[in-house]
Enzyme design. Sequence first.
Site, PDB file in Angstrom:
ATOM      1  N   HIS A 183       0.891  -1.238   0.289  1.00 25.18           N
ATOM      2  CA  HIS A 183      -0.618   0.109  -0.023  1.00 25.18           C
ATOM      3  C   HIS A 183       0.731   1.523   0.020  1.00 25.18           C
ATOM      4  O   HIS A 183       1.644   0.930   0.437  1.00 25.18           O
ATOM      5  CB  HIS A 183      -0.880   0.013   1.524  1.00 25.18           C
ATOM      6  CG  HIS A 183      -2.075   0.802   1.469  1.00 25.18           C
ATOM      7  ND1 HIS A 183      -1.419   2.495   2.061  1.00 25.18           N
ATOM      8  CD2 HIS A 183      -3.308   1.009   1.082  1.00 25.18           C
ATOM      9  CE1 HIS A 183      -2.690   3.557   1.934  1.00 25.18           C
ATOM     10  NE2 HIS A 183      -3.848   2.077   1.617  1.00 25.18           N
ATOM     11  N   GLN A 216      -4.626  -5.744   6.872  1.00 23.36           N
ATOM     12  CA  GLN A 216      -5.015  -6.260   6.874  1.00 23.36           C
ATOM     13  C   GLN A 216      -5.259  -8.134   7.053  1.00 23.36           C
ATOM     14  O   GLN A 216      -5.743  -8.420   6.828  1.00 23.36           O
ATOM     15  CB  GLN A 216      -4.867  -6.249   5.046  1.00 23.36           C
ATOM     16  CG  GLN A 216      -5.465  -4.947   4.051  1.00 23.36           C
ATOM     17  CD  GLN A 216      -6.849  -4.464   4.297  1.00 23.36           C
ATOM     18  OE1 GLN A 216      -7.684  -5.558   4.721  1.00 23.36           O
ATOM     19  NE2 GLN A 216      -7.060  -3.351   3.842  1.00 23.36           N
ATOM     20  N   LYS A 222     -10.241  -1.079  10.239  1.00 19.84           N
ATOM     21  CA  LYS A 222     -10.980  -2.694   9.364  1.00 19.84           C
ATOM     22  C   LYS A 222     -10.642  -2.935  10.708  1.00 19.84           C
ATOM     23  O   LYS A 222     -11.222  -3.876  10.062  1.00 19.84           O
ATOM     24  CB  LYS A 222      -9.329  -2.492   8.934  1.00 19.84           C
ATOM     25  CG  LYS A 222      -8.766  -1.226   7.690  1.00 19.84           C
ATOM     26  CD  LYS A 222      -8.259  -1.952   6.547  1.00 19.84           C
ATOM     27  CE  LYS A 222      -7.249  -0.740   6.025  1.00 19.84           C
ATOM     28  NZ  LYS A 222      -8.353  -0.033   5.215  1.00 19.84           N
ATOM     29  N   CYS A 236      -4.893   1.913  -3.933  1.00 17.78           N
ATOM     30  CA  CYS A 236      -2.922   2.736  -2.693  1.00 17.78           C
ATOM     31  C   CYS A 236      -2.651   2.006  -3.397  1.00 17.78           C
ATOM     32  O   CYS A 236      -1.835   1.349  -2.483  1.00 17.78           O
ATOM     33  CB  CYS A 236      -3.555   3.006  -1.719  1.00 17.78           C
ATOM     34  SG  CYS A 236      -5.049   4.394  -1.096  1.00 17.78           S
TER      35      CYS A 236
HETATM   36  N1  PLP Z   1      -1.766  -0.449   4.460  1.00 18.40           N
HETATM   37  C1  PLP Z   1      -2.588  -1.455   3.855  1.00 18.40           C
HETATM   38  C2  PLP Z   1      -2.291  -2.866   3.547  1.00 18.40           C
HETATM   39  C3  PLP Z   1      -3.936  -1.165   3.855  1.00 18.40           C
HETATM   40  O1  PLP Z   1      -4.802  -2.104   3.189  1.00 18.40           O
HETATM   41  C4  PLP Z   1      -4.306   0.278   4.353  1.00 18.40           C
HETATM   42  C5  PLP Z   1      -5.888   0.792   3.590  1.00 18.40           C
HETATM   43  O2  PLP Z   1      -6.404   0.673   2.931  1.00 18.40           O
HETATM   44  C6  PLP Z   1      -3.828   1.455   5.181  1.00 18.40           C
HETATM   45  C7  PLP Z   1      -2.233   0.905   5.068  1.00 18.40           C
HETATM   46  C8  PLP Z   1      -3.343   1.984   5.431  1.00 18.40           C
HETATM   47  O3  PLP Z   1      -4.483   2.036   7.066  1.00 18.40           O
HETATM   48  P1  PLP Z   1      -4.688   3.736   7.161  1.00 18.40           P
HETATM   49  O4  PLP Z   1      -5.315   5.043   6.478  1.00 18.40           O
HETATM   50  O5  PLP Z   1      -5.647   3.537   8.291  1.00 18.40           O
HETATM   51  O6  PLP Z   1      -3.833   4.757   7.544  1.00 18.40           O
END
Ligand code: PLP
Length: 417
Positions: free
Chosen positions: A134, A214, A237, A375
């Site tokens: 991500h 995740q 999540k 993302c």
């Molecule tokens: N990493 C992963 C694998 C994600 O799916 C997400 C959110 O979609 C994030 C990081 C970022 O999480 P947050 O926006 O809650 O900081």
Amino acid sequence: MAIPSVHPAVSGGHVDWARIRADFPLLQREVHGKPLVYLDSANTGQKPAAVIDAVDDFYRHHNANVSRAVHALGSEATEAYEASRRKLAKFLNVRPDELVLCSGTTFAINLVAYSWALPRLKAGDAIVVSRMEHHANIVPWQLVAQRTGATIKVAEIHDNGELDLDALYAQLTPEVKLLAVTHVSNVLGTVNPVREICCEARKRGITTVVDGSQAAPHRPLDVASIGCDFYALTGHKMAGPTGTGALWARKETLDAMPPFIGGGEMIKEVRFDGTVFNDAPHKFEAGTPNIAGFIGLGAAVDYLSSIGMANIEAREQTLLAHATEELSKIDGLRIFGSAREKAAVISFQIAGAHSHDLATLLDLEGVAVRSGQHCAHPLLQFFGVAATCRASFAFYNTHQEVDALVAAIHKSRRLLG
Ligand code: PLP
């Protein structure tokens, strides 16, 4: 309002999933006159009444700032906030004083980037980042690389969405100081063998950052046994409120890191000739935190634990199997990612249909999927596609909802010609 240690819907080896689903008020609503089919839990999870009630109860009966006031409300707020830290620590099998509470994975990884990596890395060093990360586990490393002169190396994947482990281990040469890898891919569902990967990194003295965003909502976790140096997760999540999350690291690692953000709560004494910082984890928690959110997250952890993470994982695997089988029958539908170990996330495309158009038509049928690049631009670049639709499942979904997704895809397709 205490959440029972075992949910009344769980008895022996059996879980009444319909009863569990009824805990989620939002899932009762309609969208565009159709029953909502919420298949976007990888984006954010829905909240059970127990979590909503915990936040509501805090504001109605206990609201005060933490760690400052000696009055009754202040003590209650501080105790509830710290109780959530303890609950989350138990959930992850780590020590509470090794858990920094923060706004989510993005903040957690930036904390590592600015407080651990920035002071240590220099020109000639390298950071390995996997192709399936991500952006939250890519961009902070690029910022560190720009400021230190370190370089980024990409750990590539196979076509089925699994990491190329042989290539990864060959990449772990002496200039590599840090390895950033996700536990579970938010696009492909790939579950990476993080324990093995961290073991290989540790043998070579490489610090590891695992993105657990995740993983934490979907499988039993024993963070202490993974062998990583940092583990990041995000509360929204995992049935908790937005703006909550955590970073785990060993106490000695946290103790050796300078504060990242300065302000109240993170100090012992402030003088104009020098400030004494609080002990970890508090020295990383400057300012008033999302107190109500963390109390909600504590309730979310209690709630998930009352169902049992093994039950949750098993349930989601049945949904994944059903969805994979049914979607695979659709002509022209391509699924991205078929890792041997996979979480309940399915990214797909339909030949001739733009993913945003498809997602918009699915929404008209009440089916909420995400479309776009999730993302994860570098991952979509690997597959050579501009966007996909992504259906992501949670334990509160049903097999009928999988069928509703399939029916809605057929209908949308006819409309798209
Ligand atoms: N990493 C992963 C694998 C994600 O799916 C997400 C959110 O979609 C994030 C990081 C970022 O999480 P947050 O926006 O809650 O900081």
